[in-house]
Design a protein around this motif. Structure first.
Motif, PDB file in Angstrom:
ATOM      1  N   ALA A  64       0.818  -1.237  -0.149  1.00  0.00           N
ATOM      2  CA  ALA A  64       0.178   0.115  -0.161  1.00  0.00           C
ATOM      3  C   ALA A  64       0.781   1.222  -0.121  1.00  0.00           C
ATOM      4  O   ALA A  64       0.382   2.205  -0.543  1.00  0.00           O
ATOM      5  CB  ALA A  64      -0.828  -0.117   1.073  1.00  0.00           C
ATOM      6  N   ASP A  65       2.146   1.177   0.785  1.00  0.00           N
ATOM      7  CA  ASP A  65       2.923   2.308   0.681  1.00  0.00           C
ATOM      8  C   ASP A  65       3.574   2.690  -0.779  1.00  0.00           C
ATOM      9  O   ASP A  65       3.918   3.658  -0.919  1.00  0.00           O
ATOM     10  CB  ASP A  65       3.973   2.143   1.539  1.00  0.00           C
ATOM     11  CG  ASP A  65       4.739   3.445   2.173  1.00  0.00           C
ATOM     12  OD1 ASP A  65       3.955   4.392   2.107  1.00  0.00           O
ATOM     13  OD2 ASP A  65       5.836   3.386   2.447  1.00  0.00           O
ATOM     14  N   ILE A  70      -1.239   6.815  -2.516  1.00  0.00           N
ATOM     15  CA  ILE A  70      -1.035   6.687  -0.856  1.00  0.00           C
ATOM     16  C   ILE A  70      -0.081   7.563  -0.700  1.00  0.00           C
ATOM     17  O   ILE A  70      -0.143   8.698   0.116  1.00  0.00           O
ATOM     18  CB  ILE A  70      -1.054   5.345  -0.480  1.00  0.00           C
ATOM     19  CG1 ILE A  70      -2.022   4.495  -0.852  1.00  0.00           C
ATOM     20  CG2 ILE A  70      -0.537   5.500   1.061  1.00  0.00           C
ATOM     21  CD1 ILE A  70      -3.284   4.780  -0.180  1.00  0.00           C
ATOM     22  N   ASN A  71       1.042   7.928  -1.350  1.00  0.00           N
ATOM     23  CA  ASN A  71       2.340   8.577  -0.972  1.00  0.00           C
ATOM     24  C   ASN A  71       2.182   9.840  -1.911  1.00  0.00           C
ATOM     25  O   ASN A  71       3.101  10.134  -2.866  1.00  0.00           O
ATOM     26  CB  ASN A  71       3.481   7.847  -1.194  1.00  0.00           C
ATOM     27  CG  ASN A  71       4.442   7.779   0.099  1.00  0.00           C
ATOM     28  OD1 ASN A  71       4.042   8.554   0.824  1.00  0.00           O
ATOM     29  ND2 ASN A  71       5.357   7.116  -0.045  1.00  0.00           N
ATOM     30  N   ASN A  81       1.008  14.105   4.609  1.00  0.00           N
ATOM     31  CA  ASN A  81       0.486  12.741   4.297  1.00  0.00           C
ATOM     32  C   ASN A  81      -0.362  12.154   5.200  1.00  0.00           C
ATOM     33  O   ASN A  81      -1.031  11.392   4.982  1.00  0.00           O
ATOM     34  CB  ASN A  81       2.031  11.851   4.350  1.00  0.00           C
ATOM     35  CG  ASN A  81       2.629  11.594   2.719  1.00  0.00           C
ATOM     36  OD1 ASN A  81       1.808  11.665   1.851  1.00  0.00           O
ATOM     37  ND2 ASN A  81       3.636  11.509   2.718  1.00  0.00           N
ATOM     38  N   LYS A  85      -3.763  10.526   4.093  1.00  0.00           N
ATOM     39  CA  LYS A  85      -4.014   8.979   4.459  1.00  0.00           C
ATOM     40  C   LYS A  85      -5.279   8.928   5.387  1.00  0.00           C
ATOM     41  O   LYS A  85      -5.942   7.918   5.230  1.00  0.00           O
ATOM     42  CB  LYS A  85      -2.848   8.313   5.134  1.00  0.00           C
ATOM     43  CG  LYS A  85      -1.783   8.410   3.841  1.00  0.00           C
ATOM     44  CD  LYS A  85      -0.573   7.549   4.625  1.00  0.00           C
ATOM     45  CE  LYS A  85       0.516   7.629   3.673  1.00  0.00           C
ATOM     46  NZ  LYS A  85       1.681   6.865   4.143  1.00  0.00           N
ATOM     47  N   PHE A  88      -8.265   9.874   2.678  1.00  0.00           N
ATOM     48  CA  PHE A  88      -8.259   9.049   1.467  1.00  0.00           C
ATOM     49  C   PHE A  88      -9.627   8.022   1.115  1.00  0.00           C
ATOM     50  O   PHE A  88      -9.886   8.127   0.250  1.00  0.00           O
ATOM     51  CB  PHE A  88      -6.825   8.446   1.262  1.00  0.00           C
ATOM     52  CG  PHE A  88      -6.622   7.429   0.137  1.00  0.00           C
ATOM     53  CD1 PHE A  88      -6.962   6.068   0.087  1.00  0.00           C
ATOM     54  CD2 PHE A  88      -6.650   8.166  -1.182  1.00  0.00           C
ATOM     55  CE1 PHE A  88      -6.896   5.205  -0.889  1.00  0.00           C
ATOM     56  CE2 PHE A  88      -6.541   7.299  -2.232  1.00  0.00           C
ATOM     57  CZ  PHE A  88      -6.803   5.959  -2.223  1.00  0.00           C
TER      58      PHE A  88
END
Length: 93
Positions: A64-65, A70-71, A81, A85, A88
């Motif tokens: 996921a990272d 995501i990033n 971030n 997150k 999101f």
């Protein structure tokens, strides 16, 4: 062969922190469940199944990272971030 070993070492070292976190957290949950189930005759999860679940969850965190969605703010302060997150899952694309 050196490239393969260096890549495996890099992957292992990246996988270690989230796996240890989930291993400890899932053992705490299993301990609490064992205390709650004491006397009911239901057997709680074993340590091996908790270790497998920790490995799966650790790898899922790494995958996921790696997603670019995501990033989204890698060069900004951490709060960007964290906020992204948090919001999101509520956003619809």
């Amino acid at each position: 062969m050196s490239k393969v070993f260096s890549k495996l070492k890099e992957e292992f070292l990246a996988l270690l922190p989230p796996t240890i976190f989930f291993f400890v957290a899932l053992h705490i949950v299993a301990f609490i469940r064992a205390l709650m189930l004491k006397g009911t005759g239901i057997s709680p999860l074993g340590s091996v199944s908790i270790a497998v679940a920790a490995l799966i969850l650790g790898k899922a965190v790494l995958l996921a990272d790696m997603l670019p969605v995501i990033n989204r703010f890698p060069d900004k302060p951490l709060i960007y971030n964290v906020t992204w997150k948090t919001i999101f899952p509520l956003e619809k694309n």
